[in-house]
Each structure stands twice: as C-alpha cells, then as structure tokens.
Design a protein around this motif. Structure first.
Motif, mmCIF file in Angstrom:
data_model
loop_
_atom_site.group_PDB
_atom_site.id
_atom_site.type_symbol
_atom_site.label_atom_id
_atom_site.label_comp_id
_atom_site.label_asym_id
_atom_site.label_seq_id
_atom_site.Cartn_x
_atom_site.Cartn_y
_atom_site.Cartn_z
ATOM 1 N N UNK A 24 -67.587 -128.924 78.827
ATOM 2 C CA UNK A 24 -68.845 -128.236 78.798
ATOM 3 C C UNK A 24 -69.109 -127.521 77.620
ATOM 4 N N UNK A 25 -68.060 -126.456 77.140
ATOM 5 C CA UNK A 25 -68.317 -125.806 76.241
ATOM 6 C C UNK A 25 -68.512 -126.245 74.892
ATOM 7 N N UNK A 26 -67.464 -127.484 74.516
ATOM 8 C CA UNK A 26 -67.678 -128.173 73.349
ATOM 9 C C UNK A 26 -69.095 -128.777 73.307
ATOM 10 N N UNK A 27 -69.486 -129.450 74.543
ATOM 11 C CA UNK A 27 -70.861 -130.067 74.521
ATOM 12 C C UNK A 27 -71.972 -128.972 74.137
ATOM 13 N N UNK A 28 -71.898 -127.883 74.712
ATOM 14 C CA UNK A 28 -72.801 -126.758 74.399
ATOM 15 C C UNK A 28 -72.910 -126.617 73.151
ATOM 16 N N UNK A 29 -71.842 -126.263 72.394
ATOM 17 C CA UNK A 29 -71.872 -125.922 71.040
ATOM 18 C C UNK A 29 -72.411 -126.957 69.889
ATOM 19 N N UNK A 30 -72.003 -127.938 70.273
ATOM 20 C CA UNK A 30 -72.735 -129.298 69.441
ATOM 21 C C UNK A 30 -74.141 -129.456 69.599
ATOM 22 N N UNK A 31 -74.640 -129.334 70.833
ATOM 23 C CA UNK A 31 -75.975 -129.661 71.138
ATOM 24 C C UNK A 31 -77.020 -128.271 71.264
ATOM 25 N N UNK A 32 -76.509 -127.214 71.145
ATOM 26 C CA UNK A 32 -77.246 -125.891 71.295
ATOM 27 C C UNK A 32 -78.399 -126.013 70.611
ATOM 28 N N UNK A 33 -78.513 -126.461 69.110
ATOM 29 C CA UNK A 33 -79.782 -126.493 68.738
ATOM 30 C C UNK A 33 -80.898 -127.209 69.497
ATOM 31 N N UNK A 34 -80.582 -128.361 69.853
ATOM 32 C CA UNK A 34 -81.428 -129.384 70.683
ATOM 33 C C UNK A 34 -81.973 -128.187 71.967
ATOM 34 N N UNK A 86 -68.777 -121.493 81.265
ATOM 35 C CA UNK A 86 -67.444 -121.388 82.007
ATOM 36 C C UNK A 86 -67.813 -121.050 83.368
ATOM 37 N N UNK A 87 -68.864 -120.315 83.382
ATOM 38 C CA UNK A 87 -68.915 -119.826 84.965
ATOM 39 C C UNK A 87 -69.698 -120.812 85.767
ATOM 40 N N UNK A 88 -70.377 -121.736 85.270
ATOM 41 C CA UNK A 88 -71.271 -122.790 85.868
ATOM 42 C C UNK A 88 -70.847 -124.075 86.025
ATOM 43 N N UNK A 89 -70.744 -124.697 84.744
ATOM 44 C CA UNK A 89 -70.342 -126.154 84.614
ATOM 45 C C UNK A 89 -69.122 -126.643 85.296
ATOM 46 N N UNK A 90 -67.928 -125.522 84.863
ATOM 47 C CA UNK A 90 -66.492 -125.785 85.424
ATOM 48 C C UNK A 90 -66.522 -125.850 86.708
ATOM 49 N N UNK A 91 -67.455 -124.904 87.481
ATOM 50 C CA UNK A 91 -67.414 -125.203 89.058
ATOM 51 C C UNK A 91 -68.188 -126.307 89.420
ATOM 52 N N UNK A 92 -69.298 -126.580 89.198
ATOM 53 C CA UNK A 92 -70.137 -127.671 89.637
ATOM 54 C C UNK A 92 -69.491 -129.061 89.287
ATOM 55 N N UNK A 282 -74.363 -134.797 78.173
ATOM 56 C CA UNK A 282 -73.445 -135.565 79.091
ATOM 57 C C UNK A 282 -72.701 -136.522 78.433
ATOM 58 N N UNK A 283 -73.005 -137.162 77.419
ATOM 59 C CA UNK A 283 -72.068 -137.918 76.730
ATOM 60 C C UNK A 283 -70.793 -137.355 76.147
ATOM 61 N N UNK A 284 -70.849 -136.305 75.320
ATOM 62 C CA UNK A 284 -69.934 -135.573 74.814
ATOM 63 C C UNK A 284 -68.878 -134.925 76.075
ATOM 64 N N UNK A 285 -69.681 -134.268 77.158
ATOM 65 C CA UNK A 285 -68.905 -133.656 78.315
ATOM 66 C C UNK A 285 -67.971 -134.766 79.044
ATOM 67 N N UNK A 286 -68.838 -135.603 79.561
ATOM 68 C CA UNK A 286 -68.144 -136.901 80.412
ATOM 69 C C UNK A 286 -66.993 -137.470 79.767
ATOM 70 N N UNK A 287 -67.229 -137.861 78.420
ATOM 71 C CA UNK A 287 -66.087 -138.502 77.721
ATOM 72 C C UNK A 287 -64.889 -137.468 77.401
ATOM 73 N N UNK A 288 -65.359 -136.412 76.943
ATOM 74 C CA UNK A 288 -64.364 -135.526 76.830
ATOM 75 C C UNK A 288 -63.392 -135.079 77.907
#
Length: 307
Positions: A24-34, A86-92, A282-288
C-alpha cells in the motif's frame, strides 16, 4: 485471496499485514500526484477554496499545479499518506482473509458472499477509526495552496497535526469520520469482495492462472466498481474535512450545500482522477501484495527447512 490448494502453505496473519502495508505504501508513493489532483478537483468551486486558477482534467490539474506551485506540491501530505497506509491499509487488507475465515469457521464450504461483505465491513470500520487523523492531515495538506493567501495554514505534516489539535481541537483530527467511514466501508467491501470474486472466477473457471495477469485484471475491475460507488461520499468527505470551522454544521449540510449550489454532478467531481488513482493504486497494491506474500512464505519455508 481465494482458498489455496492443499499443496500451498497459507500466509500467516503477520505476513498478510506486513505485505499489505508495504504494498500500500509503494502504491501510494507512485500514485500520490493523482490523489492530489483528485482532491483539488473535488474542492474546486467551493467558496473559500475558489481561486482564479481553474483545473481542467487530471493531466491539466497536475500540469497546472506543477507550473504554479512547483512539482513538490504534487506530493504535499505524502508523509501523512504513508502513515495512513501503515495504520489503515495494512489492517483492512491484511486482516480481511483472517476475519473472513473467522466468520466461516466450522464450515467446510468456501466463504459465502455474506461472509466476505461482513469481513470487509469489520476491517474497514476498525481501520478508519485508527487512521482518521492521518486522513484529515493528508487532505488538508493536499488542498492547501500558497496562492490563496500570504501564509499557508500549515508548514508541514507534523505542523498540521499540532496546529489542528491546538487551534481547533484534538477531536478535529477525527473530523469527517462519518463520511470517511461510509466511504471506506464502501471501498473496502467493494474493492476486496470484487477482487476476491473476480480472481476466484478467473482461477476456478481456468480462464487465467493465479498469477500477475489475473491479479492485474481483478484489481482493475475492483478499482472501477469501487470508484463508481464511492465517489459521492468521497467528494463530501473531502469537502467536509477541508472546510473551515463552522463552514458546514454537519456532513448532511455539506452534501446539501453541494447539491443546491453545484448540482448533482458535484458529487462526481474528480471521477476520472479518482479512477486513475484507485485503479492504478489497486493494480500496484494487489500485484505487489500477492507476490510479496508468496516470496515471504517461500523464504520462511526455506529457513524452516535449513533449521
């Protein structure tokens, strides 16, 4: 997600939570400008947030932000975004399978749709209450523009936490919990359940193997369905969180103000940006997530064998 075969070793809860958080952190870094573009488009046309600069489309918003406020502005609020994942996606995401298994305990049949939805509701709800302060700070940092006044509201992420808590109240860090809870319950259920069902259908019907192409397609479908259902609540959440004290007495008043002043289309402002953000996220997060789980379990098995 999909039940593993008998030859596969199920990832532990710790592996799932860690894999979800890192992915989730990796996906956030890549897509944050969007995400920043989405927030700017969502608050456009709102009283105090109005400016002479008008944003048109996703790429237009990103280009305008980069030209007028500098490239770093596209990543304003990223530390809060990482904290949120870290606090949200990791849990849900990390707890989804375990909670689903809990609801299905004692049954030999696969988890029902009701169990999947219940798991999504529970993990999404718990994660929102824990991660809401990071959401408030992230949105305010993204919405803040130095072009609207002489001095910005916050000088940085940690300054935002302090200023909000001291000048408004500590409870303000949980402002917008209701719409965010609604949004994330919708997102969590739609995203995880759709991904789970789509992946299961592709694998069980032998259309695709349980590998990257399957994960990618399932994530894209989940991203579109989620964006469509969550967009109205997401816009209201963003507007309410970013509002000045007293601007909106309540969440319903915020929604009603949007409807009367801007019409029903206001609830879908930034839809393309939302889909591009959520779909790519979603693509980045789920694949990773899937690959990281496999690699961690392989490493664990290797260590167990050597010992």
């Amino acid at each position: 997600m999909v039940s593993p075969t008998t030859s596969e070793v199920q990832p532990t809860m710790g592996v799932k939570i860690f894999s979800a958080g890192v992915s989730a952190c990796l996906a956030d870094i890549i897509t944050f400008p969007l995400d920043t573009a989405k927030v700017r488009l969502q608050i456009q046309g709102e009283g105090q947030a109005s400016s002479t600069i008008r944003y048109k489309g996703v790429l237009g918003t990103i280009t305008t932000l980069a030209k007028t406020e500098g490239l770093p502005k596209l990543y304003s609020g990223l530390p809060a975004g990482i904290q949120r994942q870290i606090s949200f996606a990791s849990l849900r995401i990390g707890l989804y399978d375990s909670v689903q298994e809990y609801f299905s305990s004692g049954r030999e049949t696969p988890a029902s749709l009701g169990n999947k939805i219940s798991a999504g509701l529970m993990t999404g709800g718990v994660a929102v209450f824990i991660g809401q302060p990071t959401e408030v700070v992230k949105v305010r940092m993204q919405a803040q523009s130095h072009l609207h006044g002489i001095k910005p509201r916050y000088t940085g992420t940690y300054n935002a936490y302090r200023v909000i808590a001291t000048t408004e109240s500590l409870s303000t860090l949980w402002k917008g919990t209701t719409p965010n809870l609604m949004r994330n319950v919708i997102i969590n259920c739609t995203e995880l359940v759709t991904y789970d069902l789509m992946k299961g259908a592709l694998v069980n019907n032998k259309i695709l193997a349980d590998d990257v192409p399957c994960h990618l397609l399932s994530a894209l479908v989940a991203g579109f369905c989620t964006t469509l259902l969550a967009s109205p609540v997401d816009v209201v959440k963003t507007r309410f969180i970013n509002s000045l004290p007293g601007q909106y007495p309540s969440v319903p008043s915020c929604a009603m103000s949007m409807y009367t002043k801007e019409g029903p289309t206001a609830f879908f402002k930034g839809f393309v940006a939302s889909f591009l953000r959520l779909g790519s996220w979603n693509v980045i997060m789920f694949v990773c997530f899937e690959q990281l789980k496999k690699e961690l379990m392989k490493s664990r098995q290797t260590v167990d064998c050597t010992t």
